[in-house]
Design a protein around this motif. Sequence first.
Motif, PDB file in Angstrom:
ATOM      1  N   PRO A 167      10.213   3.676  -4.532  1.00 54.08           N
ATOM      2  CA  PRO A 167      10.363   5.042  -5.055  1.00 54.08           C
ATOM      3  C   PRO A 167       9.014   5.595  -5.535  1.00 54.08           C
ATOM      4  N   PRO A 168       8.732   6.881  -5.290  1.00 51.20           N
ATOM      5  CA  PRO A 168       7.465   7.476  -5.737  1.00 51.20           C
ATOM      6  C   PRO A 168       7.253   7.308  -7.242  1.00 51.20           C
ATOM      7  N   GLY A 169       6.051   6.916  -7.597  1.00 49.62           N
ATOM      8  CA  GLY A 169       5.704   6.733  -9.007  1.00 49.62           C
ATOM      9  C   GLY A 169       6.399   5.556  -9.649  1.00 49.62           C
ATOM     10  N   SER A 212       9.764   2.536   3.548  1.00 48.69           N
ATOM     11  CA  SER A 212       9.941   3.961   3.221  1.00 48.69           C
ATOM     12  C   SER A 212       9.455   4.251   1.808  1.00 48.69           C
ATOM     13  N   HIS A 213       8.758   5.392   1.696  1.00 42.24           N
ATOM     14  CA  HIS A 213       8.311   5.864   0.373  1.00 42.24           C
ATOM     15  C   HIS A 213       8.878   7.280   0.196  1.00 42.24           C
ATOM     16  N   THR A 214      10.133   7.424   0.686  1.00 37.17           N
ATOM     17  CA  THR A 214      10.905   8.692   0.739  1.00 37.17           C
ATOM     18  C   THR A 214      10.389   9.612   1.855  1.00 37.17           C
ATOM     19  N   PHE A 257       0.868  -1.185   0.000  1.00 38.59           N
ATOM     20  CA  PHE A 257       0.000   0.000   0.000  1.00 38.59           C
ATOM     21  C   PHE A 257       0.901   1.230   0.000  1.00 38.59           C
ATOM     22  N   ASP A 258       0.763   2.064  -1.004  1.00 38.37           N
ATOM     23  CA  ASP A 258       1.638   3.228  -1.115  1.00 38.37           C
ATOM     24  C   ASP A 258       0.973   4.494  -0.571  1.00 38.37           C
ATOM     25  N   ASP A 259       1.769   5.361   0.035  1.00 35.20           N
ATOM     26  CA  ASP A 259       1.420   6.756   0.386  1.00 35.20           C
ATOM     27  C   ASP A 259       0.883   6.977   1.808  1.00 35.20           C
ATOM     28  N   GLY A 260       0.535   5.921   2.551  1.00 30.27           N
ATOM     29  CA  GLY A 260       0.139   6.099   3.955  1.00 30.27           C
ATOM     30  C   GLY A 260      -1.085   6.963   4.169  1.00 30.27           C
ATOM     31  N   ASN A 283       9.642  13.024   1.214  1.00 26.64           N
ATOM     32  CA  ASN A 283       8.732  14.063   0.690  1.00 26.64           C
ATOM     33  C   ASN A 283       7.974  13.679  -0.580  1.00 26.64           C
ATOM     34  N   HIS A 284       8.118  12.436  -1.027  1.00 22.56           N
ATOM     35  CA  HIS A 284       7.433  11.963  -2.239  1.00 22.56           C
ATOM     36  C   HIS A 284       7.850  12.733  -3.489  1.00 22.56           C
ATOM     37  N   TYR A 285       9.122  13.151  -3.547  1.00 22.31           N
ATOM     38  CA  TYR A 285       9.625  13.783  -4.771  1.00 22.31           C
ATOM     39  C   TYR A 285       9.942  12.695  -5.795  1.00 22.31           C
TER      40      TYR A 285
HETATM   41 ZN   LIG Z   1       3.439   7.309  -3.921  1.00 22.00          ZN
END
Ligand SMILES: [Zn+2]
Length: 294
Positions: free
Chosen positions: A194-196, A154-156, A100-103, A158-160
């Motif tokens: 990594p985001p995206g 971890s999904h970074t 599940f991404d993004d929390g 700041n989601h950059y």
């Molecule tokens: Zn994301």
Amino acid sequence: MLLSNFKKNVFVIFIIIFSLMTLHALHVYASLNKDGFIVLIYHEILDKGIQSQNKYQHAYDDFIAQIDYLKQQRYRTILPSQLGDVSVSKDNEKIIMLTFDDGTPGHYSNAYPYLRHHGYNAIFFIISNYVDRKYSLSKEQIQEMSQNGMEIGSHTANHYLLTSLERDQILNELTNSKETLTAVLGKEVTSFAPPGGWYNNKIIEMSKELGYRSFFSCDIGVNDNDPKLFIFNRVEVLGDMSYEDFQKLLDPSSLYFYRYKLVQSYKFLLVSVVGIENYRKIGEFKNKFKYATL
Ligand SMILES: [Zn+2]
């Protein structure tokens, strides 16, 4: 005369592009591995009764039906640390990973209780600087999920988009998120997404050096049940996917799975031609157009 030459040139270009796309499609088909387990990606899980507005939102009832289907089909969820320990054929059980991404809040209020109800685990990829913000999970919520068998990755910070950043900034995103989440959980965070799904070799090498042990891409494909596996392919469940399509998504030998993979590979080709920033602009424009009437 000029016009007919122009038509001829257009026709030749069309034939060349069509032939290249066909060759590429054959290459993708030949390289598609059909043995191995699937890792699913979910985004926002909405509250009961709320309708999905885009492909990153899952209606509650759709999500429940999909998890029930996995249970019915005797799927067992595993985490990266369990790779190699389990046998795919044990008691006719199949293995799968859920991510599940993004929390977002529905991960705690909607997904987590239902996963527990079925004895399922999952990895929740959290943007560390978003913790305790509005529309995000709180420290207490991710601590509770971690204590009850869920993995926090971890999904970074700041989601950059990492591929657009300088080396130092990438390092900050990878390090800060790992340290912050590890401190909150009192348990080392070892999985990264990594985001995206955008990454390159430099990002892979940096995450290995920083102590991450699993790297979750968005590249469509299956995975080997191998404890040394580092880069995990993932398959995204879309919010507007039908129940029947979800079933086909779980079968890497289905035409549906192949088509999904092929569309992604054309997307990657397009990105390599126009660049990621322009590709994202095209995507934003397309989304505006698509959802303008909703
Ligand atoms: Zn994301």
